[in-house]
Design a protein around this motif. Structure first.
Motif, PDB file in Angstrom:
ATOM      1  N   GLN A 211      21.646  11.791  36.456  1.00 38.28           N
ATOM      2  CA  GLN A 211      23.029  11.335  36.609  1.00 38.28           C
ATOM      3  C   GLN A 211      23.170  10.416  37.820  1.00 38.28           C
ATOM      4  OE1 GLN A 211      25.794  14.604  36.605  1.00 38.28           O
ATOM      5  NE2 GLN A 211      24.889  15.557  34.800  1.00 38.28           N
TER       6      GLN A 211
ATOM      7  N   GLN B  46      21.843   7.037  36.769  1.00 42.06           N
ATOM      8  CA  GLN B  46      22.672   6.301  35.818  1.00 42.06           C
ATOM      9  C   GLN B  46      23.983   5.831  36.424  1.00 42.06           C
ATOM     10  OE1 GLN B  46      23.110   8.919  32.459  1.00 42.06           O
ATOM     11  NE2 GLN B  46      20.958   8.775  31.855  1.00 42.06           N
ATOM     12  N   THR B  47      24.569   6.654  37.287  1.00 45.00           N
ATOM     13  CA  THR B  47      25.898   6.333  37.814  1.00 45.00           C
ATOM     14  C   THR B  47      25.883   5.612  39.152  1.00 45.00           C
ATOM     15  OG1 THR B  47      26.058   8.504  38.879  1.00 45.00           O
ATOM     16  CG2 THR B  47      26.888   8.307  36.624  1.00 45.00           C
ATOM     17  N   ALA B  48      24.780   5.682  39.887  1.00 48.60           N
ATOM     18  CA  ALA B  48      24.765   5.107  41.228  1.00 48.60           C
ATOM     19  C   ALA B  48      23.622   4.125  41.439  1.00 48.60           C
ATOM     20  CB  ALA B  48      24.678   6.222  42.267  1.00 48.60           C
TER      21      ALA B  48
ATOM     22  N   PRO C  75      23.392   0.941  38.643  1.00 46.43           N
ATOM     23  CA  PRO C  75      24.443  -0.071  38.858  1.00 46.43           C
ATOM     24  C   PRO C  75      24.304  -0.796  40.195  1.00 46.43           C
ATOM     25  CG  PRO C  75      25.405   1.941  37.991  1.00 46.43           C
ATOM     26  CD  PRO C  75      23.993   2.259  38.354  1.00 46.43           C
TER      27      PRO C  75
ATOM     28  N   GLN D  68      30.165   2.316  47.064  1.00 44.51           N
ATOM     29  CA  GLN D  68      30.491   2.925  45.775  1.00 44.51           C
ATOM     30  C   GLN D  68      29.303   3.693  45.211  1.00 44.51           C
ATOM     31  OE1 GLN D  68      31.664  -0.569  43.599  1.00 44.51           O
ATOM     32  NE2 GLN D  68      33.817  -0.404  44.241  1.00 44.51           N
TER      33      GLN D  68
ATOM     34  N   SER E 230      29.290   7.622  44.270  1.00 44.81           N
ATOM     35  CA  SER E 230      28.930   8.048  42.915  1.00 44.81           C
ATOM     36  C   SER E 230      27.749   9.004  42.922  1.00 44.81           C
ATOM     37  CB  SER E 230      28.603   6.822  42.048  1.00 44.81           C
ATOM     38  OG  SER E 230      29.709   5.945  41.968  1.00 44.81           O
TER      39      SER E 230
END
Length: 259
Positions: free
Chosen positions: A120, A123-125, A128, A138, A142
């Motif tokens: 996770q 994928q989220t931090a 990106p 950000q 995340s």
């Protein structure tokens, strides 16, 4: 023979000196051997952006230096390694398995338990941020969410309330309001308490074997024979027959909610 070796070393030294002199006397047109140059200095920053970049580098180096502590205190590693040490002491073997094996086993089980959390985070931090879709602020926020969710699921409310009260902060209304400064130590002491409870449960069957063996030896008048010498083989046999490693590791993994 010593004189012969001395003559050979003297001849070798003369040839080496002659080669160095010939190289020094070579014409200047010969290309010199390129050597890299290193420069380290502190210069005055011309723009605020340069200061921000330096601060980011310092923060990154600080995080890298704290990586071992993060791995130990913010994951399942603490509970695993403490339980394995209790298990080794309960059986009665002080050096088997050795510390390297227990730490390595705890490390790889930690990778297994924390794999969904790290996926996770990736994928989220991380992804990106590498794709330049979000800023590092950000990405950091995340990345905290999955880790915070894991620690909150394994932290007792009493331990969390202790650090929130001591810090003087307001009582959090939602899990998102819990600060990492209070969550991390609360998670650590919760893990230690859970590991001690599991260690106590592991001690009980082996303690019963020690008491039975000691009573039998006392009734037979063998007071000079250490009970550990007799009980150790029985404890090892019991642990192997019940497939102890499978039961202990399976129970530890399930205790984190990983099925």
């Amino acid at each position: 023979m010593n004189a012969l070796y001395a003559k050979r070393w003297t001849l070798f030294s003369l040839l080496l000196a002659a080669a160095l002199l010939a190289a020094a006397a070579a014409p200047a047109a010969a290309a010199p051997l390129p050597l890299p140059a290193f420069q380290i200095g502190v210069e005055e920053a011309r723009t605020p952006e340069e200061v921000a970049v330096v601060l980011q580098i310092i923060a990154l180096l600080t995080i890298l230096s704290l990586a071992p502590a993060i791995l130990v205190l913010m994951t399942s590693f603490t509970r695993l390694v403490v339980v394995f040490n209790f298990l080794r002491q309960a059986i009665g073997v002080q050096q088997a398995p050795p510390n390297q094996v227990l730490i390595g086993l705890s490390l790889f089980i930690t990778f297994f338990v924390m794999a969904p959390v790290w996926q996770q985070v990736h994928q989220t931090a991380l992804r990106p941020y590498l794709d330049k879709e979000i800023s590092y602020q950000q990405a950091f926020e995340s990345a905290q969410a999955p880790v915070r969710k894991f620690m909150l699921a394994n932290t007792r409310e009493k331990d969390l309330a202790l650090f929130v009260k001591v810090s003087g902060a307001e009582r959090p209304r939602t899990p998102a309001d819990v600060g990492m400064l209070a969550l991390i130590p609360a998670f650590v002491i919760s893990e230690l308490k859970t590991a001690f409870i599991i260690g106590f449960v592991l001690y009980v069957p082996f303690l019963v074997i020690d008491m039975v063996v000691a009573s039998v030896l006392l009734s037979m008048g063998m007071m000079m024979l250490p009970p550990v010498m007799i009980s150790l083989p029985f404890k090892l046999m019991l642990f192997v027959l019940v497939d102890g490693w499978n039961i202990v590791i399976g129970s530890l993994i399930k205790s984190f909610g990983v099925v």
